[in-house]
Every structure is written in structure tokens, then in C-alpha cells.
Design a protein around this motif. Structure first.
Motif, PDB file in Angstrom:
ATOM      1  N   LEU A  92     -19.155  33.747  45.853  1.00 49.46           N
ATOM      2  CA  LEU A  92     -18.734  34.171  44.520  1.00 49.46           C
ATOM      3  C   LEU A  92     -19.892  34.928  43.872  1.00 49.46           C
ATOM      4  N   ARG A  95     -22.037  34.947  37.849  1.00 42.98           N
ATOM      5  CA  ARG A  95     -21.621  35.554  36.581  1.00 42.98           C
ATOM      6  C   ARG A  95     -22.479  35.063  35.427  1.00 42.98           C
ATOM      7  N   ASN A 188     -19.762  24.698  39.885  1.00 42.86           N
ATOM      8  CA  ASN A 188     -18.842  25.721  39.397  1.00 42.86           C
ATOM      9  C   ASN A 188     -17.685  25.735  40.396  1.00 42.86           C
ATOM     10  N   PRO A 189     -16.724  24.836  40.211  1.00 37.40           N
ATOM     11  CA  PRO A 189     -15.660  24.715  41.218  1.00 37.40           C
ATOM     12  C   PRO A 189     -14.629  25.836  41.069  1.00 37.40           C
ATOM     13  N   PRO A 190     -13.763  26.020  42.062  1.00 36.20           N
ATOM     14  CA  PRO A 190     -12.682  27.006  41.908  1.00 36.20           C
ATOM     15  C   PRO A 190     -11.723  26.515  40.820  1.00 36.20           C
ATOM     16  N   TYR A 191     -11.405  27.384  39.858  1.00 32.78           N
ATOM     17  CA  TYR A 191     -10.565  26.892  38.753  1.00 32.78           C
ATOM     18  C   TYR A 191      -9.450  27.846  38.316  1.00 32.78           C
ATOM     19  N   ILE A 192      -9.174  28.858  39.098  1.00 31.67           N
ATOM     20  CA  ILE A 192      -8.090  29.781  38.722  1.00 31.67           C
ATOM     21  C   ILE A 192      -6.767  29.227  39.290  1.00 31.67           C
ATOM     22  N   VAL A 204     -12.163  41.195  41.792  1.00 30.36           N
ATOM     23  CA  VAL A 204     -12.111  39.758  42.075  1.00 30.36           C
ATOM     24  C   VAL A 204     -10.958  39.460  43.033  1.00 30.36           C
ATOM     25  N   ALA A 212     -13.447  30.186  46.718  1.00 26.78           N
ATOM     26  CA  ALA A 212     -14.299  29.897  45.564  1.00 26.78           C
ATOM     27  C   ALA A 212     -13.553  30.054  44.245  1.00 26.78           C
ATOM     28  N   LEU A 213     -12.299  30.500  44.315  1.00 27.80           N
ATOM     29  CA  LEU A 213     -11.557  30.820  43.087  1.00 27.80           C
ATOM     30  C   LEU A 213     -10.315  29.955  42.885  1.00 27.80           C
ATOM     31  N   GLU A 243     -18.772  23.723  35.266  1.00 27.83           N
ATOM     32  CA  GLU A 243     -18.223  24.932  34.642  1.00 27.83           C
ATOM     33  C   GLU A 243     -16.724  24.792  34.457  1.00 27.83           C
TER      34      GLU A 243
HETATM   35  N1  GLN Z   1     -15.311  32.899  36.590  1.00 28.51           N
HETATM   36  C1  GLN Z   1     -14.540  33.324  37.704  1.00 28.51           C
HETATM   37  C2  GLN Z   1     -13.486  34.325  37.251  1.00 28.51           C
HETATM   38  O1  GLN Z   1     -12.981  34.216  36.165  1.00 28.51           O
HETATM   39  C3  GLN Z   1     -13.894  32.151  38.414  1.00 28.51           C
HETATM   40  C4  GLN Z   1     -14.883  31.281  39.037  1.00 28.51           C
HETATM   41  C5  GLN Z   1     -14.303  29.987  39.508  1.00 28.51           C
HETATM   42  O2  GLN Z   1     -13.116  29.825  39.854  1.00 28.51           O
HETATM   43  N2  GLN Z   1     -15.127  29.038  39.525  1.00 28.51           N
HETATM   44  O3  GLN Z   1     -13.157  35.235  37.959  1.00 28.51           O
END
Ligand code: GLN
Length: 288
Positions: A92, A95, A188-192, A204, A212-213, A243
Motif C-alpha cells: 500500500l 499516505r 492500518n488494516p484493510p478497511y474499504i 488505487v 491491503a484494501l 487507523e
Molecule cells: N486509505 C486507503 C484509501 O482510502 C485505504 C487504506 C486501507 O484500507 N487501510 O484508499
């Protein structure tokens, strides 16, 4: 031969046509990358003539960027916490939002000389772990990731930054096979949410690692997995800093309190988004 001035104008026009917002700034960055010049030299010497090899390299960089490959992939690096990190399609892109976690560590751990043990779960480029180690000269830590390709990049970054004596990297799903407890745990785990992945900007959606997303159906799946790991890995006085995606502070807070953690603090990024939860073990309930 083509001068810097002409090449810049032409590159900016092409980036503009490719839908890239800061076209002039990016053109300048690409040119300084290709020529190996600092930004001042690119700006200060518009008359400098670029040779054929330079023009070929510029062309290749421009066509990658116009296809919306992230700038960090084209340059092969990205700055985070004023440190240079190598970035590849397996990691990733670090950011600025994630710098909120590093700032939060500095706020909560005032003594820079402490012998801290730091754990980074899902380390990617290693940016969180290595930025923290750079601020605490007596700290050491472990970066974990499920992707060996990402860990190779993180290890290389630790070497380039001169932090490899204090950082080790292990491949595992979360903390499988890990021993010990830590003073600081970051993640910072995947969070989408899965269905939103394809709606992200092309840089992206098309080029960054899904692993990672993708945070599952509601974006929270990995926080549910992470909660018990934090409980296991945090020392009694330790803190975890995780995160968050936009709007996730409430639901993630609930997931964490349910497994026995307390919310010590919540930190916002520069855009005003609640980006980081600071957690610790909830005090044991006494019978009375
Ligand atoms: N911040 C990233 C984004 O919005 C996502 C990173 C995540 O999933 N940890 O593209």
C-alpha cells in the motif's frame, strides 16, 4: 534537443489530458526523477537540454502515469514522515493520513528514550513501524504481513533507513507464531467495503494491492479479527493505535470495547476525519 522548458510544457499537457489534476507539479517531479536533478535545478535551468536517453525515459514514465499508475509506482518511492520509502505494486502506498498514527504515538509516549517494543500488524512498506523507530532510538519492533512480497520491501526499507538492527519482519496472518507482548501496537488494516473498491480512483482501484484494501462486506471484517489480537499482544500498560476509514470510528470503537479494550483517545487527520483510535486494556472490574 529538447529543453527542460519544452519538455515540461509538453508533459504537463499530456498529464492534463489524462485527467491528472496537479499536472505541472507532477511533470516537474517526473522530470527531476528522470534527470536525477533536484526540483530547484529543474525549475532554475529551463534551457538545459535533455538527451535522447532522458527523453526515452521520460516518455516511459509519462505513459505509465497517464495510464493512472500511482506516482509512487512510477517513481518507485514515496515520502512518509519525511523518510523515503520504496513502494511497489505489492505494498500500500504510504499516505499522509497514516501519519496521524505516528503523531498519536508521540503524543502518548512522551519519553523518547524509552526501550519500547513495537508491533506493526499489516506492515506493508513498513512505514508505520519504521517511522516510529526513527523517533525512539531505543525502541525495537516487529512488522507482520501476510504478503512475503510486501515484507521484502519493508526489510529493504529498514536497511535503507538504517533501522534494520531494530526491526524484524515476519510473515503471518496477524500474530500467528508470534511470541511476547508489546508496548505499542499499530495497524492500518484493510478497511474499504468490498463493493466500494471499484469506485476508488483508478490509481488505487487498478494498481494498489487488494489485500491491503479489502475490508470485507462492511469494511469492518479485519477489525473484528484484529480486536482479540490486540488484546493478546498489548502489555498491561501498552497502547494500540489503529487507523480508521472515514465514518468508522463508532463501529470500530464498539468492536474494540466488546473485546475488552478502552478508547483512550481519538485523533483526526488534516482533513478532519477521525483517523486513529488509541486503545488500551480496560481496567479489570473489581467485585464489590
Ligand atoms: N486509505 C486507503 C484509501 O482510502 C485505504 C487504506 C486501507 O484500507 N487501510 O484508499
Amino acid at each position: 534537443m529538447v529543453t527542460i522548458s519544452t519538455a515540461l510544457t509538453d508533459a504537463a499537457r499530456r498529464l492534463d489530458a489524462g485527467g491528472i489534476e496537479n499536472s505541472r507539479g507532477e511533470a516537474r517531479l517526473l522530470l527531476s526523477h528522470v534527470l536525477g536533478f533536484g526540483a530547484e535545478k529543474v525549475i532554475g535551468h529551463p534551457e538545459f537540454e535533455i538527451d535522447d536517453a532522458g527523453m526515452i525515459e521520460l516518455e516511459s514514465a509519462l505513459s505509465r502515469r497517464v495510464r493512472r499508475e500511482p506516482m509512487s509506482h512510477v517513481l518507485g518511492k514515496r515520502e512518509f514522515w519525511s523518510l523515503n520509502f520504496r513502494v511497489t505494486p505489492d505494498t500500500l502506498d504510504p499516505r499522509p493520513d497514516s501519519e496521524t498514527l505516528v503523531e498519536a504515538v508521540l503524543k502518548h509516549v512522551v519519553d523518547r528514550g524509552r526501550r519500547l517494543r513495537v508491533l506493526d500488524l499489516g506492515t506493508g512498506t513498513g512505514c508505520l513501524l519504521l517511522a516510529i523507530l526513527s523517533e525512539f532510538p531505543n525502541a525495537s519492533g516487529v512488522g507482520m504481513d501476510i504478503s512475503q512480497a510486501a515484507l521484502d520491501v519493508a526489510k529493504e526499507n529498514s536497511e535503507t533507513l538504517g533501522l534494520d538492527k531494530r526491526a524484524e519482519f515476519l510473515r503471518a496472518e496477524w500474530d500467528t507464531g508470534l511470541a511476547g507482548e508489546f508496548d505499542i501496537v499499530v495497524s492500518n488494516p484493510p478497511y474499504i467495503p468490498t463493493r466500494e473498491l471499484n469506485l476508488l480512483e483508478p490509481e488505487v482501484a487498478l494498481f494498489e494491492p487488494r489485500l491491503a484494501l479489502d475490508g470485507g462486506i462492511d469494511g469492518l471484517a479485519e477489525y473484528r479479527a484484529l480486536g482479540p489480537v490486540l488484546v493478546r499482544r498489548l502489555r498491561s500498560q501498552g497502547i494500540a493505535l489503529i487507523e480508521l476509514g472515514a465514518g468508522q470510528s463508532g463501529p470500530v470503537g464498539q468492536i474494540m470495547t466488546r473485546v475488552g479494550l478502552d478508547i483512550l483517545d481519538q485523533r483526526h487527520d488534516l482533513g478532519g476525519v477521525a483517523r486513529c483510535l488509541v486503545l488500551r486494556h480496560a481496567p479489570a472490574l473489581t467485585n464489590c
